[in-house]
Design a protein around this motif. Sequence first.
Motif, PDB file in Angstrom:
ATOM      1  N   SER A   1       8.349 -60.826  -7.698  1.00 59.37           N
ATOM      2  CA  SER A   1       8.431 -59.690  -6.783  1.00 59.37           C
ATOM      3  C   SER A   1       7.156 -59.541  -5.971  1.00 59.37           C
ATOM      4  O   SER A   1       6.093 -59.456  -6.534  1.00 59.37           O
ATOM      5  N   ALA A   2       7.308 -59.497  -4.639  1.00 61.29           N
ATOM      6  CA  ALA A   2       6.132 -59.287  -3.789  1.00 61.29           C
ATOM      7  C   ALA A   2       6.593 -58.717  -2.472  1.00 61.29           C
ATOM      8  O   ALA A   2       7.567 -59.157  -1.920  1.00 61.29           O
ATOM      9  N   LEU A   3       5.868 -57.742  -1.992  1.00 60.87           N
ATOM     10  CA  LEU A   3       6.165 -57.145  -0.701  1.00 60.87           C
ATOM     11  C   LEU A   3       4.861 -57.074   0.070  1.00 60.87           C
ATOM     12  O   LEU A   3       3.897 -56.508  -0.416  1.00 60.87           O
TER      13      LEU A   3
ATOM     14  N   ILE B   1       1.953 -60.868 -13.420  1.00 65.95           N
ATOM     15  CA  ILE B   1       3.003 -60.142 -12.705  1.00 65.95           C
ATOM     16  C   ILE B   1       3.633 -59.063 -13.580  1.00 65.95           C
ATOM     17  O   ILE B   1       3.972 -59.294 -14.740  1.00 65.95           O
ATOM     18  N   VAL B   2       3.791 -57.877 -13.008  1.00 66.16           N
ATOM     19  CA  VAL B   2       4.460 -56.753 -13.677  1.00 66.16           C
ATOM     20  C   VAL B   2       5.867 -56.629 -13.100  1.00 66.16           C
ATOM     21  O   VAL B   2       6.031 -56.439 -11.896  1.00 66.16           O
ATOM     22  N   PRO B   3       6.908 -56.733 -13.929  1.00 65.79           N
ATOM     23  CA  PRO B   3       8.276 -56.627 -13.423  1.00 65.79           C
ATOM     24  C   PRO B   3       8.525 -55.274 -12.757  1.00 65.79           C
ATOM     25  O   PRO B   3       7.990 -54.246 -13.180  1.00 65.79           O
ATOM     26  N   ASN B   4       9.341 -55.295 -11.689  1.00 64.45           N
ATOM     27  CA  ASN B   4       9.781 -54.100 -10.961  1.00 64.45           C
ATOM     28  C   ASN B   4       8.641 -53.374 -10.246  1.00 64.45           C
ATOM     29  O   ASN B   4       8.826 -52.254  -9.778  1.00 64.45           O
ATOM     30  N   ALA B   5       7.464 -53.977 -10.187  1.00 61.39           N
ATOM     31  CA  ALA B   5       6.354 -53.388  -9.440  1.00 61.39           C
ATOM     32  C   ALA B   5       6.428 -53.845  -7.987  1.00 61.39           C
ATOM     33  O   ALA B   5       6.861 -54.962  -7.689  1.00 61.39           O
ATOM     34  N   LYS B   6       5.995 -52.975  -7.093  1.00 61.17           N
ATOM     35  CA  LYS B   6       5.965 -53.297  -5.672  1.00 61.17           C
ATOM     36  C   LYS B   6       4.522 -53.627  -5.292  1.00 61.17           C
ATOM     37  O   LYS B   6       3.658 -52.750  -5.271  1.00 61.17           O
ATOM     38  N   TYR B   7       4.260 -54.889  -5.019  1.00 56.96           N
ATOM     39  CA  TYR B   7       2.920 -55.334  -4.652  1.00 56.96           C
ATOM     40  C   TYR B   7       2.754 -55.268  -3.128  1.00 56.96           C
ATOM     41  O   TYR B   7       3.571 -55.817  -2.387  1.00 56.96           O
ATOM     42  N   VAL B   8       1.698 -54.615  -2.681  1.00 56.84           N
ATOM     43  CA  VAL B   8       1.482 -54.419  -1.244  1.00 56.84           C
ATOM     44  C   VAL B   8       0.076 -54.880  -0.864  1.00 56.84           C
ATOM     45  O   VAL B   8      -0.894 -54.584  -1.563  1.00 56.84           O
ATOM     46  N   SER B   9      -0.007 -55.587   0.234  1.00 64.85           N
ATOM     47  CA  SER B   9      -1.290 -56.048   0.771  1.00 64.85           C
ATOM     48  C   SER B   9      -1.446 -55.575   2.210  1.00 64.85           C
ATOM     49  O   SER B   9      -0.466 -55.480   2.949  1.00 64.85           O
ATOM     50  N   ASN B  10      -2.685 -55.284   2.603  1.00 66.86           N
ATOM     51  CA  ASN B  10      -2.998 -55.038   4.010  1.00 66.86           C
ATOM     52  C   ASN B  10      -3.532 -56.320   4.624  1.00 66.86           C
ATOM     53  O   ASN B  10      -4.388 -56.988   4.048  1.00 66.86           O
ATOM     54  N   ILE B  11      -3.038 -56.646   5.805  1.00 66.75           N
ATOM     55  CA  ILE B  11      -3.508 -57.830   6.510  1.00 66.75           C
ATOM     56  C   ILE B  11      -4.283 -57.381   7.745  1.00 66.75           C
ATOM     57  O   ILE B  11      -3.786 -56.594   8.547  1.00 66.75           O
TER      58      ILE B  11
END
Length: 284
Positions: A11-13, A264-274
């Motif tokens: 999962s990665a966003l 990785i943590v299941p069901n977590a929403k990972y967010v990065s700033n570019i």
Amino acid sequence: MSIKGLSKAASALALVGVVAPFLVQSVSADEEQPTSALKDVAGVSNFSGSQIIDSAASGNNNTGSASGTSYAGIGFTSGDLILYQVPNFDFSMDNKIAADIYKMIANPNSADNNRMAVIVDNRYTQTGVKASDNESYYNWTLNAQAGNFLAKDASGNVVSTLDNNDAEVLINDSGTSLKYNIPESQNGKDQPKKLYKPANNDEDSADGLTFAAAKTTNILGANPMIASASNSKFPGPTGINFKDIASAEFVVLPGSTTSGIAKIVPNAKYVSNITWTLSAAPLH
């Protein structure tokens, strides 16, 4: 690419923060009082009014004519180099945990896909002038750097972090996934919304334009070149189209027992700033 042939990924966003325009060289024409292009021009009697002719028609055979001269003038100042928009990369929440490669979500309406980086070059520039042909060339470079991917709880506390030891964000991995577009709007003075949509042309390359190298451009923890114009002869807007789902890919690295897939943590929403950076050297 560092990993091939492995199973479906994690999962990665990635959400990209749009940065402010790189440069404003002068006040826009909408905001300043216009100056005359006819003032002090020889022969102009009233630059904002009329020329007095007062000439009677003359001639013979019952026909005649009168003539006079008026003036039209216009001038231009060097414009701006603008970073108009940058794309968001969404790799979805529906991925199984594995060390693998994730592509972006496809736009359901591909005809109106506006996942683009748009650069507007309205400068008058002598950058890169060649003594042999005395032509002007336009230059700029667009870089991008992704920060760590953070997963937060409902209170906003960071519960998991993925950095460049755990993952990669690859740009233009297939080598043909980035496209060049001339947006329909030209950022004209009387266009109130100044919107940019992909035009009909959909070419892999353009005059003087270079894209990120395929399979090697990782922006997580680095700040590589995404696109550059070094000898373009055309000012105006340039769109770098990320409509291909492989134009940006998220890669989970195997890592160790304390990195990569193990973090990785299941069901977590990972967010990065570019952070996107538009530069030109020299500017003019």
